[in-house]
Enzyme design. Structure first.
Site, PDB file in Angstrom:
ATOM      1  N   ASP A   1      11.819  11.333  10.570  1.00  0.00           N
ATOM      2  CA  ASP A   1      12.435  11.020   9.278  1.00  0.00           C
ATOM      3  C   ASP A   1      13.370  12.157   8.874  1.00  0.00           C
ATOM      4  O   ASP A   1      13.956  12.815   9.727  1.00  0.00           O
ATOM      5  CB  ASP A   1      11.319  10.791   8.246  1.00  0.00           C
ATOM      6  CG  ASP A   1      11.679   9.719   7.220  1.00  0.00           C
ATOM      7  OD1 ASP A   1      12.578   9.965   6.396  1.00  0.00           O
ATOM      8  OD2 ASP A   1      11.062   8.641   7.255  1.00  0.00           O
TER       9      ASP A   1
ATOM     10  N   HIS B   1      13.236  11.181   1.432  1.00  0.00           N
ATOM     11  CA  HIS B   1      12.571  10.023   2.044  1.00  0.00           C
ATOM     12  C   HIS B   1      11.367  10.442   2.895  1.00  0.00           C
ATOM     13  O   HIS B   1      10.277   9.863   2.781  1.00  0.00           O
ATOM     14  CB  HIS B   1      13.590   9.249   2.886  1.00  0.00           C
ATOM     15  CG  HIS B   1      13.097   7.943   3.426  1.00  0.00           C
ATOM     16  ND1 HIS B   1      12.436   7.842   4.630  1.00  0.00           N
ATOM     17  CD2 HIS B   1      13.176   6.678   2.936  1.00  0.00           C
ATOM     18  CE1 HIS B   1      12.132   6.574   4.865  1.00  0.00           C
ATOM     19  NE2 HIS B   1      12.566   5.845   3.852  1.00  0.00           N
TER      20      HIS B   1
ATOM     21  N   ASN C   1      15.117  -4.100   4.920  1.00  0.00           N
ATOM     22  CA  ASN C   1      15.181  -4.441   3.492  1.00  0.00           C
ATOM     23  C   ASN C   1      16.298  -5.424   3.139  1.00  0.00           C
ATOM     24  O   ASN C   1      16.889  -5.333   2.075  1.00  0.00           O
ATOM     25  CB  ASN C   1      15.377  -3.159   2.669  1.00  0.00           C
ATOM     26  CG  ASN C   1      14.265  -2.157   2.873  1.00  0.00           C
ATOM     27  OD1 ASN C   1      13.148  -2.515   3.251  1.00  0.00           O
ATOM     28  ND2 ASN C   1      14.551  -0.897   2.635  1.00  0.00           N
TER      29      ASN C   1
ATOM     30  N   SER D   1       9.910   0.872   4.338  1.00  0.00           N
ATOM     31  CA  SER D   1       9.501   2.242   4.696  1.00  0.00           C
ATOM     32  C   SER D   1       8.167   2.589   4.061  1.00  0.00           C
ATOM     33  O   SER D   1       7.280   3.175   4.688  1.00  0.00           O
ATOM     34  CB  SER D   1      10.527   3.260   4.172  1.00  0.00           C
ATOM     35  OG  SER D   1      11.627   3.378   5.017  1.00  0.00           O
TER      36      SER D   1
END
Length: 377
Positions: free
Chosen positions: A131, A164, A255, A318
């Site tokens: 990430d 994130h 998404n 996520s």
């Protein structure tokens, strides 16, 4: 294979200006050819700039570099494959600052993780989170972090400059029950693998290097809260290597609100693909879904850790994925040695039916207690 021709071609490509060039992955069909090529390439008296322009991907016998359309080498295609090295983005949607989070976030409670903590807390399970890095100073994560790796700047810790990755890590393994929040598997260990920049973007080649690092450092789980629309053979090879090494790979569906399609790498059968639900146990409107999804988990308005010791609310598949990574950490600590295929089967056998869906038996939401019971049968 004519390695001399490939070496000449590479020299020519690297000597030309990089305008209109795209990053590409060059893969050798034979690993032995790649090894011989590496030996000869390293022995050449090339400039440091030329050497640094190539990103080596030894786990899949490949390398990545900037290459224009004109420099593609059709005459060499019999011994090598060439494909794009596209940018991939993290799967988080709009976020907003949140008040100090105390105790158990709603998603952690909804999947019934707290009821399992008397049996398992994820102790000693290693979770590689590929990430944006992590906030090492966050009070809720200090007990849960290993050093990890920064693939964008090898000399530095994988510090998060986006948020994130810290949010994902908090849901998986935050452990500050008295003063902050607690994650799904509070005694598991997060190994942050920074492949994504401050904009939440990474090249496929960065992700491949991250997967390879996780394999070599024997992670139990890899959390992949990102995706792309196009299939990448190189990424599939890296995912397959990890799967064959016994690592459980958990990936977010995307998404875009699609009903019959999900993003890669979640679409690969070697991963556990995760879509998102809301507090009502319904599919979140933004979540991709369909037959490729293995399981649903909370992903709407999830509170978790953020940069500079703060908290943020984020929505996205996520966030759902991090719930599943935490749950699998609980399962592996309880039942060590389960294979990726066995874990996927346990998850699918133990789901809670969703609300508002016409096919409740085909898919469902994560339930940690039912998962542990299914593993013990």
């Amino acid at each position: 294979m004519d390695r001399t021709a490939i070496l000449r071609w590479l020299h020519s490509a690297l000597a030309k200006p990089a305008n209109r060039a795209k990053r590409r992955i060059i893969r050798f069909q034979q690993h032995s050819d790649y090894k011989r090529f590496l030996h000869e390439w390293s022995g050449l008296n090339t400039s440091p700039a030329s050497q640094n322009a190539i990103r080596h991907l030894p786990a899949i016998a490949a390398f990545s570099l900037l290459l224009s359309d004109e420099e593609l080498a059709p005459r060499l295609h019999e011994s090598i494959w060439i494909e794009d090295d596209p940018l991939v983005t993290v799967h988080g949607t709009v976020h907003k600052p949140a008040a100090r989070e105390r105790g158990i976030p709603w998603g952690v409670g909804q999947i019934r993780a707290p009821q399992a903590w008397s049996t398992t807390t994820g102790h000693r399970i290693k979770v590689g989170v590929i990430d944006t890095g992590v906030d090492f100073s966050h009070p809720d994560l200090k007990q849960s972090l290993a050093r990890g790796i920064n693939l964008l700047n090898r000399g530095s810790l994988p510090h998060d400059d986006n948020g994130h990755g810290t949010h994902i890590a908090g849901t998986i393994a935050a452990a500050n029950q008295l003063h902050g929040m607690i994650g799904v598997a509070p005694r598991s260990t997060i190994y942050p693998v920074k492949a994504f920049d401050q904009n939440g973007s990474a090249f496929v080649s960065d992700i491949i290097l991250g997967i390879d690092w996780c394999v070599r450092n024997r992670m139990d789980i890899i959390n992949m809260s990102f995706g792309m629309k196009t299939r990448s053979k190189s990424l599939l090879s890296a995912v397959t290597n990890a799967y064959n090494a016994g690592i459980i790979i958990i990936a977010s569906s995307g998404n875009d609100g699609k009903r019959k399609s999900i993003d890669y790498p979640a679409r690969y059968s070697q991963t556990i693909s995760v879509a998102a639900t809301n507090r009502l146990r319904r599919v979140a409107l933004f979540s991709n879904r369909g037959t490729y999804v293995d399981i649903f988990a909370p992903g709407d308005k999830i509170l978790s850790a953020w940069l500079r010791g703060k908290y943020n609310e984020m929505s996205g598949t996520s966030m759902a994925t991090s719930h599943v990574s935490g749950a699998v950490a609980l399962l592996l600590a309880h039942r060590p040695g389960l294979s990726p295929a066995e874990i996927k089967s346990i998850l699918r056998r133990s789901m809670t039916p969703l609300r508002g869906t016409k096919t409740p038996r085909q898919t469902g939401e994560l339930d940690v207690m039912r998962m542990l019971q299914a593993a013990d049968r």
